[in-house]
Design a protein around this motif. Sequence first.
Motif, PDB file in Angstrom:
ATOM      1  N   PHE A  12     127.772  -2.878  25.133  1.00 48.77           N
ATOM      2  CA  PHE A  12     128.470  -1.891  24.307  1.00 48.77           C
ATOM      3  C   PHE A  12     127.834  -1.760  22.926  1.00 48.77           C
ATOM      4  CE2 PHE A  12     131.750  -2.235  27.551  1.00 48.77           C
ATOM      5  CZ  PHE A  12     132.150  -0.913  27.665  1.00 48.77           C
ATOM      6  N   SER A  13     127.265  -2.841  22.428  1.00 46.10           N
ATOM      7  CA  SER A  13     126.540  -2.746  21.155  1.00 46.10           C
ATOM      8  C   SER A  13     125.335  -1.823  21.291  1.00 46.10           C
ATOM      9  CB  SER A  13     126.093  -4.138  20.696  1.00 46.10           C
ATOM     10  OG  SER A  13     127.193  -4.913  20.257  1.00 46.10           O
ATOM     11  N   ASP A  14     124.668  -1.883  22.447  1.00 39.82           N
ATOM     12  CA  ASP A  14     123.485  -1.057  22.682  1.00 39.82           C
ATOM     13  C   ASP A  14     123.811   0.435  22.678  1.00 39.82           C
ATOM     14  OD1 ASP A  14     121.916  -3.310  22.855  1.00 39.82           O
ATOM     15  OD2 ASP A  14     121.868  -3.360  25.048  1.00 39.82           O
ATOM     16  N   ILE A  15     125.012   0.801  23.164  1.00 37.42           N
ATOM     17  CA  ILE A  15     125.352   2.222  23.269  1.00 37.42           C
ATOM     18  C   ILE A  15     126.295   2.672  22.158  1.00 37.42           C
ATOM     19  CG2 ILE A  15     124.999   2.263  25.771  1.00 37.42           C
ATOM     20  CD1 ILE A  15     128.040   2.184  26.126  1.00 37.42           C
ATOM     21  N   ALA A  16     126.593   1.799  21.210  1.00 34.65           N
ATOM     22  CA  ALA A  16     127.545   2.123  20.135  1.00 34.65           C
ATOM     23  C   ALA A  16     127.192   3.400  19.373  1.00 34.65           C
ATOM     24  CB  ALA A  16     127.677   0.946  19.179  1.00 34.65           C
ATOM     25  N   PRO A  17     125.906   3.632  19.005  1.00 32.98           N
ATOM     26  CA  PRO A  17     125.595   4.819  18.196  1.00 32.98           C
ATOM     27  C   PRO A  17     125.939   6.147  18.869  1.00 32.98           C
ATOM     28  CG  PRO A  17     123.791   3.249  18.104  1.00 32.98           C
ATOM     29  CD  PRO A  17     124.719   2.775  19.194  1.00 32.98           C
ATOM     30  N   THR A  18     125.883   6.207  20.205  1.00 34.22           N
ATOM     31  CA  THR A  18     126.151   7.463  20.914  1.00 34.22           C
ATOM     32  C   THR A  18     127.435   7.399  21.740  1.00 34.22           C
ATOM     33  OG1 THR A  18     124.761   6.714  22.769  1.00 34.22           O
ATOM     34  CG2 THR A  18     123.708   8.073  21.073  1.00 34.22           C
ATOM     35  N   TYR A  19     128.204   6.336  21.556  1.00 37.59           N
ATOM     36  CA  TYR A  19     129.375   6.100  22.409  1.00 37.59           C
ATOM     37  C   TYR A  19     130.392   7.236  22.305  1.00 37.59           C
ATOM     38  CZ  TYR A  19     133.485   3.828  24.424  1.00 37.59           C
ATOM     39  OH  TYR A  19     134.587   3.543  25.192  1.00 37.59           O
ATOM     40  N   ASP A  20     130.744   7.649  21.095  1.00 30.90           N
ATOM     41  CA  ASP A  20     131.755   8.700  20.921  1.00 30.90           C
ATOM     42  C   ASP A  20     131.301  10.015  21.538  1.00 30.90           C
ATOM     43  OD1 ASP A  20     133.662   7.167  19.672  1.00 30.90           O
ATOM     44  OD2 ASP A  20     133.019   7.666  17.651  1.00 30.90           O
ATOM     45  N   LEU A  21     130.069  10.396  21.266  1.00 34.58           N
ATOM     46  CA  LEU A  21     129.544  11.642  21.816  1.00 34.58           C
ATOM     47  C   LEU A  21     129.637  11.656  23.336  1.00 34.58           C
ATOM     48  CD1 LEU A  21     127.985  14.326  21.658  1.00 34.58           C
ATOM     49  CD2 LEU A  21     125.863  12.982  21.614  1.00 34.58           C
ATOM     50  N   LEU A  22     129.155  10.599  23.956  1.00 35.62           N
ATOM     51  CA  LEU A  22     129.159  10.547  25.420  1.00 35.62           C
ATOM     52  C   LEU A  22     130.566  10.423  25.978  1.00 35.62           C
ATOM     53  CD1 LEU A  22     125.962   8.453  26.076  1.00 35.62           C
ATOM     54  CD2 LEU A  22     126.518  10.626  27.163  1.00 35.62           C
ATOM     55  N   ASN A  23     131.422   9.661  25.307  1.00 42.67           N
ATOM     56  CA  ASN A  23     132.797   9.497  25.766  1.00 42.67           C
ATOM     57  C   ASN A  23     133.481  10.847  25.898  1.00 42.67           C
ATOM     58  OD1 ASN A  23     134.099   7.205  26.602  1.00 42.67           O
ATOM     59  ND2 ASN A  23     135.271   6.954  24.745  1.00 42.67           N
ATOM     60  N   HIS A  24     133.399  11.654  24.863  1.00 42.23           N
ATOM     61  CA  HIS A  24     134.083  12.944  24.869  1.00 42.23           C
ATOM     62  C   HIS A  24     133.362  13.943  25.778  1.00 42.23           C
ATOM     63  CE1 HIS A  24     136.418  11.093  21.857  1.00 42.23           C
ATOM     64  NE2 HIS A  24     135.601  11.290  20.849  1.00 42.23           N
ATOM     65  N   LEU A  25     132.035  13.890  25.789  1.00 42.06           N
ATOM     66  CA  LEU A  25     131.271  14.798  26.636  1.00 42.06           C
ATOM     67  C   LEU A  25     131.530  14.533  28.112  1.00 42.06           C
ATOM     68  CD1 LEU A  25     129.017  16.962  26.948  1.00 42.06           C
ATOM     69  CD2 LEU A  25     127.373  15.070  26.930  1.00 42.06           C
TER      70      LEU A  25
END
Length: 226
Positions: A12-25
């Motif tokens: 989860f640390s690895d994907i933290a920077p884009t997590y919100d974008l991908l979550n909502h997308l």
Amino acid sequence: MSEKNKQIAQMFSDIAPTYDLLNHLLSFNIDKKWRKEAISYLQGKRFLDVACGSGDVALLLRRQYKDSEIIGVDLSFEMIKVAIKKSINKKIDYILSPAERLPFKDETFDGIVIAFGFRNVVDKVSALFEFKRVLKRSGVVVILEFNNPTNRIFGALYNFYSFTLMPFLGRMISGNGDAYRYLPDSIRRFPDVEFLKKMMEQVGFKRVVYKPLTFGVSFIHIGYKE
């Protein structure tokens, strides 16, 4: 922290920077509606957001319960950094902690919510006991989690989306296709809704109920400490 927890935290640390974008997308923004419904079952003044991730639920709690005390806990330091940045001047505290060993005294919170994080908890029974321990009498725990759809046609479409399209988009945007293969696989391996209900009851939660959301793609489980 167990070795498995460390691996999950790193992912989860690895994907933290884009997590919100991908979550909502990847959820077509429906996840925002699900989170709002989940916190609607809470009441009181002190709330704990477990597996808080980037802080979306904690921020919803702040808007809904303006005079409350809110704490978020998560395994991933990078996720907490994102949450802190989003929560500036919102009076939300964030703590690095696994769900299985919460750093709080008995009967601290009126409500606990964990949204899309329970399936990643390594020792789910221990975590449920911890939720019950830190809840006050009459407190409520709310678990919002993905589910395998029971409708065959919708389930087939969902599986194609989850196991083919989601990893592709995840790799394109975050650079980490493995994480977005792990996430749908963790949904497939997650206990069914009745099993989770019985697990909560065996730990000691009362009046446990669950509610399907959006064709059963996700469910809310609610349980009370009496």
